[in-house]
Design an enzyme around this catalytic site. Structure first.
Site: not given
Ligand SMILES: Cc1cc2nc3c(=O)[nH]c(=O)nc-3n(C[C@H](O)[C@H](O)[C@H](O)COP(=O)(O)OP(=O)(O)OC[C@H]3O[C@@H](n4cnc5c(N)ncnc54)[C@H](O)[C@@H]3O)c2cc1C
Length: 393
Positions: A279, A343, A366, A370
């Site tokens: 279950q 496992g 994207e 958060e």
């Molecule tokens: C594999 C991969 C592919 C990607 N592809 C693209 C792409 O094609 N084009 C592009 O432009 N970007 C791309 N990105 C970037 C991606 O969109 C960003 O990494 C993402 O938006 C988060 O930004 P950051 O990494 O700077 O994190 P930060 O903005 O530094 O955030 C760090 C943490 O703080 C939290 N946080 C931030 N601000 C707040 C707030 N105001 N309130 C509460 N929590 C908050 C976030 O949720 C996160 O948990 C890609 C990233 C990866 C890893």
């Protein structure tokens, strides 16, 4: 609402994509994950079967089958391979700037190449110091006669090194905050543009994620999308329409993991019976299935809204809710799928650990989860529901 909201045409197309995914993509998925090589053979498969056409209007060489159908295609591919599904999602992400803000001439020049899959696009918003806070970007675009000169770097850009055209956001007025950002398209062979490096990653290993550099990169002023200063608005409108694509990728991963765990639970025996007869395992399976269906409800609702032409705040909220729910479901469900396999779930021979690694990115890119919650709450706080409380003491 009928339980299956699809039209006969949509069901037929879904079945075509499902068959391609099962027969041609699934056998490649583990290899793509291990090799970390971009699967050009899958791009070729999408080209041959006009799958890229699902994301474009007929006037631009596409099939004109709409938003819901494109989400379903991504979902079906993600059930077997998240990297391959991302190729489709980024075909949409990278071309939405042109669709939403391009001139007729820009659309005619580029969209048919994306609809056929001849070209892959990319969307370059993020920088090392600006992800969630995209208005903090440092890349600049300085007007010089008939040209703009781009300087700066972009980080984490999907399709880096593969794309033929990049939608790039840069500051035309560095002191004007959000309204100082403009959008451009940059062809990959433009002098001054380069891909500096590619990142090794936890999941979606076949997809490239890279750093772009712009070093006195000159583009014609005709490469600007929309007006100067409209870039931030364009970037957000793009994300409203592309986030559900990531939701679809997440949902596909979740459903793929659920289906795999279900079959496993029917055959793996402990204490004298298949684990599916215990279950506690049944409860996990039931929750996984229910969560997938709930996520699908939100995702398809967005797809129907987009197809009916809903715009503005309502679409923004529906898009964020779909992405948030699908991403969280993907992470929770794939974690449970690994648990059901015990496992065996943790080792590479079985696909569920890949599903779990791939699921994580859907909570990050994207717009992180958060940020989705901020968007949803912002729209809620603008709504007036006081009339609903009339008479409530
Ligand atoms: C594999 C991969 C592919 C990607 N592809 C693209 C792409 O094609 N084009 C592009 O432009 N970007 C791309 N990105 C970037 C991606 O969109 C960003 O990494 C993402 O938006 C988060 O930004 P950051 O990494 O700077 O994190 P930060 O903005 O530094 O955030 C760090 C943490 O703080 C939290 N946080 C931030 N601000 C707040 C707030 N105001 N309130 C509460 N929590 C908050 C976030 O949720 C996160 O948990 C890609 C990233 C990866 C890893």
């Amino acid at each position: 609402m009928p339980w299956d909201v699809l039209t006969d045409e949509q069901r037929e197309l879904r079945d075509l994509v499902r068959q391609l995914a099962r027969e041609r993509i699934a056998p490649r998925a583990a290899e793509i994950d291990v090799s970390h090589e971009f699967p050009w053979d899958i791009v070729e498969l999408f080209r041959e079967n006009d799958i890229f056409g699902l994301f474009f209007a007929e006037e631009h060489g596409g099939l004109g089958t709409g938003a819901l159908m494109s989400l379903i295609a991504i979902e079906e591919v993600a059930k077997v391979c998240a990297t391959s599904a991302l190729i489709l999602a980024v075909q949409e992400l990278g071309s939405l700037g042109l669709k939403l803000a391009g001139s007729d001439e820009q659309k005619e020049r580029y969209l048919p190449r994306f609809a056929s899959g001849e070209w892959l696009p990319a969307y370059a918003l993020t920088e090392s110091g600006s992800g969630s806070d995209s208005a903090a970007m440092r890349t600049t675009a300085r007007r010089d006669g008939d040209e703009y000169v781009l300087d700066g770097t972009k980080r984490f850009i999907t399709n880096a090194g593969l794309a033929s055209l990049y939608t790039v956001f840069a500051k035309t007025d560095p002191d004007a905050g959000h309204s100082g950002i403009s959008a451009f398209v940059v062809e990959a062979d433009t002098p001054g543009f380069a891909v500096a490096r590619l990142e090794p990653k936890m999941g979606i290993s076949g997809s490239t994620t890279g750093e772009l550099t712009f070093d006195s990169c000159r583009i014609h002023a005709g490469n600007r999308l929309g007006e100067e200063g409209e870039g931030f608005r364009i970037a957000m409108r793009i994300l409203d329409r592309s986030r559900p694509g990531i939701g679809a990728q997440a949902l596909g991963i979740a459903q793929g993991a659920t289906d795999y765990a279900l079959e496993y639970a029917k055959t793996r025996e402990t204490m004298g019976k298949p684990i599916g007869q215990h279950q506690l395992i049944q409860a996990k399976l039931a929750d996984m299935e229910t969560e997938c269906e709930a996520a699908r409800g939100l995702l398809y609702r967005y797809g129907r809204m987009a197809d009916e032409g809903v715009e503005g705040a309502e679409l923004t909220k529906a898009s964020a809710m779909a992405k948030l729910k699908c991403g969280d479901v993907a992470m929770a469900v794939t974690t449970e799928a690994v648990q059901i396999l015990g496992g065996y779930g943790y080792i590479r021979e079985y696909p569920v650990e890949r599903f779990m690694r791939d699921a994580k990115i859907t909570q990050i890119y994207e717009g992180t989860q958060e940020i989705q919650r901020l968007v949803i709450a912002r729209e809620m706080l603008r709504e007036s529901r006081a009339f609903l409380l009339a008479g409530v003491g």
